[in-house]
Structures are given as structure tokens and as C-alpha cells.
Design an enzyme around this catalytic site. Structure first.
Site, PDB file in Angstrom:
ATOM      1  N   SER A  79      -3.234  -3.338  -1.298  1.00  0.00           N
ATOM      2  CA  SER A  79      -3.249  -4.788  -1.455  1.00  0.00           C
ATOM      3  C   SER A  79      -3.950  -5.140  -2.776  1.00  0.00           C
ATOM      4  O   SER A  79      -3.782  -4.443  -3.771  1.00  0.00           O
ATOM      5  CB  SER A  79      -3.917  -5.441  -0.239  1.00  0.00           C
ATOM      6  OG  SER A  79      -3.694  -6.831  -0.224  1.00  0.00           O
ATOM      7  N   ASP A 316       3.152  -6.076   0.603  1.00  0.00           N
ATOM      8  CA  ASP A 316       1.738  -5.703   0.613  1.00  0.00           C
ATOM      9  C   ASP A 316       1.483  -4.359   1.302  1.00  0.00           C
ATOM     10  O   ASP A 316       1.930  -4.118   2.417  1.00  0.00           O
ATOM     11  CB  ASP A 316       0.965  -6.804   1.345  1.00  0.00           C
ATOM     12  CG  ASP A 316      -0.532  -6.729   1.110  1.00  0.00           C
ATOM     13  OD1 ASP A 316      -1.109  -5.665   1.351  1.00  0.00           O
ATOM     14  OD2 ASP A 316      -1.109  -7.742   0.680  1.00  0.00           O
TER      15      ASP A 316
END
Length: 768
Positions: A79, A316
Site C-alpha cells: 500500500s 492496493d
């Protein structure tokens, strides 16, 4: 003076807007590496927080008699933590500043900046019919803003949320291409800085892993008895990079942009990354991407094979891998060492007590949308790291278990080697020729006396060597490398055709073909033997019986010898033409193996090692020299007993590993209370800093301060009972680091002066 390396494998979590805090921590990791380089080169202490770290290294040398070098050499992130890892890797390799990333986080990590141009409300009356609904949602009793945002910033957060909620609906509000441009701007600004001093030792590997999620995934085969073609969907995708100290960059800019953009594509906020976005950016900015096809084949071979690259959508990385330990662990094997190593896994967890915005501690029933949000987003992102930590703990426990086995075997092994070679021989200074003769004689005797145990030992060695050769060959083939299992099968068929099936001789020991094979290719045995010798020079063993200067002469000789073998394990040792030779492995494995054996030329390297050891051990007192020689010559006996227990890794990679956390919960020197007391980005379910510049500045500064505190603790702990630095001196060094950070930020003028002054006052009140 004892020589030691603190090697850091850094794991950066996903943390939404708390990535700003993590950036502050990674900046101090870079500063620590800068101080270490200056200390190693006997240069004056750098300014800022590196001056405090430089002072710490001097204290470690003074109190512990140890010259310590800090090498962050494995970085893994997911992330927005993956973005921090990408930039830190580039900075470590080039010695350039992370300031461009600081500006990116402070100036651009804002909902208004990231909002897609086509999604922005044109004026205050955009979607006027929706404003009552938005206002009701943001001001109703018990709403999320009132519950999770500080009173003084609720107006700013509500205004930005209003614009966000009145942007386009049923589509991500933030722009993917804008995000990619911002990442590239920061990488370009870093490149345009004056070149610095590389912070990774020459030739040492620097590994970077960035996780992302392949939304559509691909079908991965399952190894089951039946059916033969069973598959499952695989959505985890790790984008890896490796560079070596002395290289100009971590990777091509488009590849780094793609990795950072993909890993941080928070679902619903950003659109998934598709390859055309990076191609568009490359065309727009006029930079070439000559390695595009090779890069895509390496990270997404299944999609290349299927021909569906255009449909790949990456989101992500924290959706499935919130704590990317496994990637960092995978990089441990076959890392060069020229001195004693203290390996640490350091993970950054900004808010370890965060639990779904506090919802798990509430007693009210879980609602419809809360359950969906938790199941689809929050709970997967909070995967426990217990499994990874237990894996590391097992690794360390096995190391201690094997050390216990070796300690128990030592009296018998030493007596056997004494009897085999004659004790009086060890009282004289050994020369290279005599050491070579003793080594071969002891090795043959160990094989002959092993009995049935030799069969399992030889097979374990054989399997490990094949895996190592196959891995080397696959890494050397740049264009469309085959599967490693296919290469292993090809090598096995070749050796079976040569009759290398039964490795043991009828009367015991290895047969002639096995001996020839091991002599040509078994680097692992040689490095394990030298690593065991190096361990015996620890203060709790033979090293404690020696004067420090004498001990370091022996240690330097052992690591010099070890470096000869380590260099031969690298692809670079095989020459530039080896890639073309390696491509023949499935059709002509004999030619590939012959090239490897000739280029490595272990037959000539072994006598060089014997010569280095004979000279390096000669200054030692007679009894200590004898013990080290018995370890060197008796190693085949130890290896036969331990290698089948450990597999191909053996003792070489089985040093205990320590794990350290950097978190507000662990840094209480300035302000106790953890994340709740110091961080502002934890508000609004960890999204708070995306709605307030003041929050980002606060969290960035605390990231630097907490990073400095924990890195000082971690670095000082490398002495562990060996002349530790006094606690009052550690506190003084922390104070110096805190004040230096705040003064540096005052000069940079990126953060509000009032915030810096308040923190400075707090430091002085707490620490004098």
C-alpha cells in the site's frame, strides 16, 4: 577492533494516511545509513540527526570495542508503505535525499489535490440537490466526523468531504494518472539532485519487494494427486527489484512508478492500475522504457503467456498482504558477508492497537454496511503477523538447536581428527599445501565413517546444489526464463545419463563421480565451513580467549576467504556471455554446467582459501589456532550430522534473527501514550491526514522523532551484554537527535514553526 554489521530488513505496512508517519521513520533509516557510511570512512560527522547516530557509533566502538556498520539491504512494503519502500531503496542506492518524497506527502497527499479533474465540483452549487443530504450525513448526531476527528479540524474535514462526496458517484474520485504523475515528479526531483555517496556497500545486494493485488488474477496450478490439471485463482502479486551497491538506480523510472502506483491503489479511492496508464505517462513525458517487455515477463509471466496484459488491473497490495514479511524472508538466502552479521527484521506499525476504527470495542450491534466494509476491506488488511513471526522464531530456534548438536559433537570430532592426522602436526604453523592435504584426508574419512547416514547427506547436498544451479541459470536468462522445476529436471536427466545416481561408493564414502561433482559445484559446503569458523571467534567461544587485535586478524582472514566463494555465487562472476549459454539449459545442460564449472574454477579457489587461512591463523596462540584448525578440518563430520536436518540451507543461513518494531507505542521518551497521544492521521479511520495539511506535518515530524528513538535503541542493542553503552549516554544521544531533527525541519520550512517550537519545548522539558 571487532567488525560487525547490523543488517536491516525493513517491512513497511499499509496504513492509509499514516504512510506520512512511516515516511518520517524511513527518512531516519536513511539518515542512520548516512551516519554509518561517514563513520566507516572516518569522515567528520554529518549535520542533523546523522550527527547523533555518528556519536552513537563512536560510543559503541568505545564501550563495546566494535566498529559497527549499518546496512538496510532488504525493503518490503505494501500500500502506501510500498511507496515509502520504493523511494527509500532509490535513496539508499544513490545516496540522494528523500526530500522530494517529503514534499509529495505534505503538499500532495490531500483529497483536494488527488481529486480527478473531471470529478471536481465546478462551483459551490455543484449537485446543489445533494448538499442537504451531504450536510445531514456530516453533521447528524454520532456521525463519523464528530466521533473520530478533533474539534479544531472538523470544519476543514467536512468541507473537503463535501467536495469529495459531491464529486462523481459510482466511480473512484481520485485520478490514477494524476497520482502516477506525482510519483514520477518526485522520482525525477530525486534524480535531479546532486549525486550523493551510495549507502549500500559495493556489490552488496539491495532487495525491494512491493506487493499489489491482481484483481482478475490468473489460474495457478495445484500439485494434487488428481485431477492432474487442478488450478486455483491467484490474486497476490509481488513486484520485486534487486540492485547492487555501485549501480546507478534501483530500476527504470516507469517500473518504479508502476510499482508505487499499483501498491497504493486503495479500492474505491483510485481506479485500478492498468498498463496503458504507465504507457501513456511514458509517452507523455518522453522517457524511454526499453526494458518494458522484459520487466512484464518477469513480474507477470502468466499474463504474458496468456496474452492478456491489456486486461490486467492492479489494486492496493494491502487487500491481501497487509504485512509483507514473507517477501523479505525470501531474500535472506545467499547474501554475502565479509564480517559478523546481526540480522534484524524491523517493521513499522503506526497504530498497532487500531481495530476497525474502534468498532470492535463497541457493544452496539454491527450494522449492515459496517459488516460489509469490515469483511471486504478492514479485516483483510489487518491480517495477523503471528505466522510470519513464528516462522522467524522457528528459524532462530533451529539455529540454536543445530548449535547445540555441534557443541555436543565437538569433543568426538576433535578427537577423531586428532587421531586421523596426528596431534603434533597442529603445533607447527600450517602452510597452504599441508592444509589442503589435511582437508582432503579429513573429508574422505568423514564420508567413509558416516555409514548409512552418508546416503541421506549426499542426497541433501545433491538436491541443494541442483536447486542453486537452477536458480542461478533462471536468473541469468533475461528473456523468457523457463520454470525452475523444468531446469532442475533437465539437470537431473543429464546427471542420470552420466551415471550420477548412486552417490555413495560400495565400501563407504562418495564415489568418484560424486566427488568430482561436489568439487566442481558445492560452494555451499565451503561457505558453511567458513561461517562455522567465524562463529567460533565469538566472545563466548574461542574469541573470548584471544586479544581483540589477534581475534580480528583471524576473523578478517576467514571473511576474506568467504568473500572469494560469495563472489563466485553471483551471476556477475559468470561473465556477460553466460546469459546466452544459459538459454541452452533445456537442450544442452552439459554445456551450461561446463561453463559454470570453468568460470567458477573452484579447483584453483580452494588452495587460495587454504593460503589465506594459513597466513591469517598463524598469529594466534598455539591452542586457539589448533581449535580453529580442528573446526575447519572437522567440518565434514558436523555437516554430515546437520545438513539432512536443515536441507540445502544448512548452517549458512541459520543464524538467529531478531525482530524489532517501530511504533508510537514503543517510543515514549518524549510523549507517552502511543498513537492516540501523538498522531492525528489516526482520525477518521486512519484517513485523517488526507484531509489536513496540519495533520500530515504533525505525523511526519513524529515519524522522524519516533524513528530516531527506536533506531538508536535497536542499534545500541547490537552489543547485548558486551560492553553496552550506558543508559544516560543513550538518553543524551536521543536528545541530540530529537533537537537536530526539529532544527533541520525549521530550516526546511515545510512544517509550521509553531508545531516545531511546541515539540522542541516538550523535548527540553522531558530531557533537560
Amino acid at each position: 577492533m571487532r567488525e560487525k554489521e547490523l543488517r536491516i530488513a525493513l517491512v513497511c505496512y499499509g496504513g492509509v494516511s499514516l504512510a506520512v508517519y512511516m515516511h518520517g521513520v524511513t527518512k531516519e533509516v536513511l539518515k542512520l545509513a548516512e551516519a554509518s557510511r561517514a563513520f566507516r570512512e572516518d569522515e567528520p560527522a554529518p549535520s542533523g540527526s546523522p550527527a547523533a547516530y555518528h556519536r552513537l557509533l563512536q560510543s559503541i566502538r568505545r564501550h563495546g570495542g566494535t566498529r559497527l556498520r549499518i546496512v538496510p539491504d532488504i525493503l518490503s512494503g505494501t500500500s502506501a508503505g510500498g511507496m515509502n519502500a520504493v523511494f527509500l531503496a532509490q535513496a539508499l542506492l544513490t545516496g540522494r535525499s528523500l526530500d522530494p518524497l517529503t514534499r509529495l506527502w505534505l503538499d500532495c497527499a490531500d483529497s483536494d489535490v488527488l481529486l480527478a479533474p473531471e470529478a471536481r465540483p465546478g462551483h459551490r452549487f455543484s449537485k446543489i440537490w445533494a448538499q442537504p443530504l451531504v450536510e445531514w450525513a456530516l453533521r447528524r448526531p454520532g456521525n463519523a466526523v464528530s466521533r473520530t476527528v478533533a474539534p479544531e479540524t472538523r470544519a476543514e474535514v467536512r468541507a473537503k468531504l463535501s467536495r469529495l462526496m459531491r464529486s462523481r458517484w459510482f466511480a473512484p474520485p481520485f485520478s490514477g494518472i494524476v497520482f502516477s504523475r506525482l510519483i514520477d515528479d518526485a522520482l525525477t526531483a530525486m534524480r535531479d539532485q546532486p549525486p550523493g555517496q551510495p549507502l549500500v556497500p559495493e556489490g552488496h545486494p539491495l532487495d525491494l519487494f512491493v506487493t499489489t493485488t491482481d484483481f482478475r488474477g490468473y489460474r495457478a496450478p495445484l500439485h494434487v494427486n488428481s485431477p492432474a490439471d487442478a488450478t486455483e485463482a491467484e490474486h497476490r502479486l509481488s513486484i520485486s527489484f534487486r540492485a547492487h551497491g555501485g549501480e546507478a538506480e534501483m530500476a527504470a523510472r516507469p517500473e518504479l512508478v508502476m510499482a508505487a502506483r499499483a501498491t497504493a491503489s486503495f479500492p474505491g479511492a483510485f481506479p485500478p492500475l492498468v498498463l496503458s496508464e504507465i504507457d501513456e505517462l511514458a509517452e507523455e513525458r518522453w522517457f524511454e522504457w526499453p526494458g518494458r517487455d522484459l520487466f512484464l515477463r518477469r513480474i507477470m509471466p502468466h499474463h504474458v503467456h496468456a496474452g492478456d496484459l491489456d486486461s490486467v488491473a492492479l489494486i492496493d497490495g494491502a487487500v491481501l498482504v497487509g504485512a509483507p514479511f514473507a517477501q523479505a524472508i525470501s531474500a535472506l538466502e545467499n547474501r554475502p558477508a565479509s564480517r559478523e552479521v546481526d540480522r534484524r527484521f524491523v517493521y513499522i506499525d503506526p497504530h498497532p492497537d487500531f481495530r476497525l476504527g474502534g468498532m470492535r470495542s463497541e457493544t452496539r450491534p454491527i450494522g449492515f454496511f459496517t459488516a460489509i466494509f469490515g469483511a471486504l476491506s478492514s479485516i483483510p488488511r489487518e491480517q495477523p503477523i503471528r505466522d510470519d513471526l513464528e516462522r522467524i522464531a522457528r528459524h532462530s530456534a533451529d539455529a540454536m538447536r543445530i548449535r547445540g548438536i555441534i557443541d555436543a559433537l565437538r569433543p568426538e570430532v576433535e578427537a577423531t581428527v586428532d587421531k586421523l592426522l596426528g596431534r603434533t602436526l597442529f603445533l607447527n604453523r600450517p602452510n597452504a599445501d599441508r592444509l589442503t592435504k589435511w582437508r582432503r584426508r579429513a573429508q574422505q574419512a568423514a564420508a567413509e565413517r558416516a555409514g548409512f547416514a552418508f546416503h541421506s547427506y549426499a542426497q541433501a547436498k545433491y538436491a541443494g546444489i541442483l536447486d542453486g544451479l537452477a536458480n542461478l541459470i533462471c536468473r541469468a536468462i533475461e528473456a523468457d526464463p523457463p520454470e525452475q522445476t523444468a531446469v532442475v529436471s533437465s539437470l537431473m536427466r543429464h546427471f542420470e545419463a552420466q551415471g550420477l545416481v548412486t552417490l555413495a561408493a560400495p565400501g563407504g564414502g562418495a564415489n568418484d563421480d560424486a566427488i568430482a561433482f561436489f568439487r566442481m559445484h558445492d560452494i555451499g559446503f565451503r561457505t558453511r565451513r567458513l561461517r562455522l569458523m567465524a562463529r567460533r571467534l565469538a566472545p563466548g567461544d574461542i574469541g573470548g580467549e584471544l586479544e581483540p587485535e589477534t581475534r580480528e586478524i583471524a576473523r578478517e582472514a576467514i571473511y576474506k576467504a568467504l568473500s572469494l566463494y560469495r563472489k563466485l555465487e553471483q551471476i556477475e562472476a559468470l561473465g556477460r556471455d553466460f546469459a546466452g549459454i544459459a538459454e541452452q539449459v533445456l537442450t544442452d545442460p552439459r554445456a551450461v554446467l561446463t561453463a559454470i564449472a570453468e568460470k567458477r574454477n573452484l579447483k584453483d579457489t580452494d588452495p587460495q582459501v587454504d593460503s589465506i587461512l594459513a597466513d591469517g591463523l598463524s598469529p594466534l596462540p598455539r591452542e586457539q589456532r589448533r581449535k580453529l584448525l580442528l573446526t575447519y578440518l572437522g567440518f565434514p563430520f558436523y555437516d554430515i550430522a546437520t545438513l539432512p536436518l536443515l536441507g540445502a540451507r544448512g548452517l549458512d543461513e541459520f543464524d538467529p534473527i531478531k525482530v524489532d518494531r517501530i511504533s508510537p507505542e514503543d517510543a515514549s521518551t518524549i510523549r507517552p501514550g502511543g498513537a492516540v497521544a501523538s498522531l492525528r492521521g489516526i482520525e477518521f479511520y486512519n484517513f485523517g491526514a488526507f484531509f489536513s495539511r496540519a495533520y500530515r506535518e504533525n505525523d511526519y515530524l513524529w515519524g522522524r522523532l519516533h524513528g530516531a528513538e527506536r533506531l538508536i535503541d535497536i542499534t545500541a542493542s547490537t552489543l547485548a551484554g558486551e560492553g553496552v553503552v550506558p543508559q544516560e549516554e543513550i538518553v543524551a544521544i536521543k536528545r541530540e537527535a530529537f533537537l537536530a531533527i526539529l532544527e533541520e525541519e525549521r530550516q526546511a520550512k515545510l512544517c509550521r514553526s509553531g508545531l516545531i517550537e511546541r515539540l522542541e519545548t516538550e523535548v527540553r522539558e522531558r530531557l533537560g
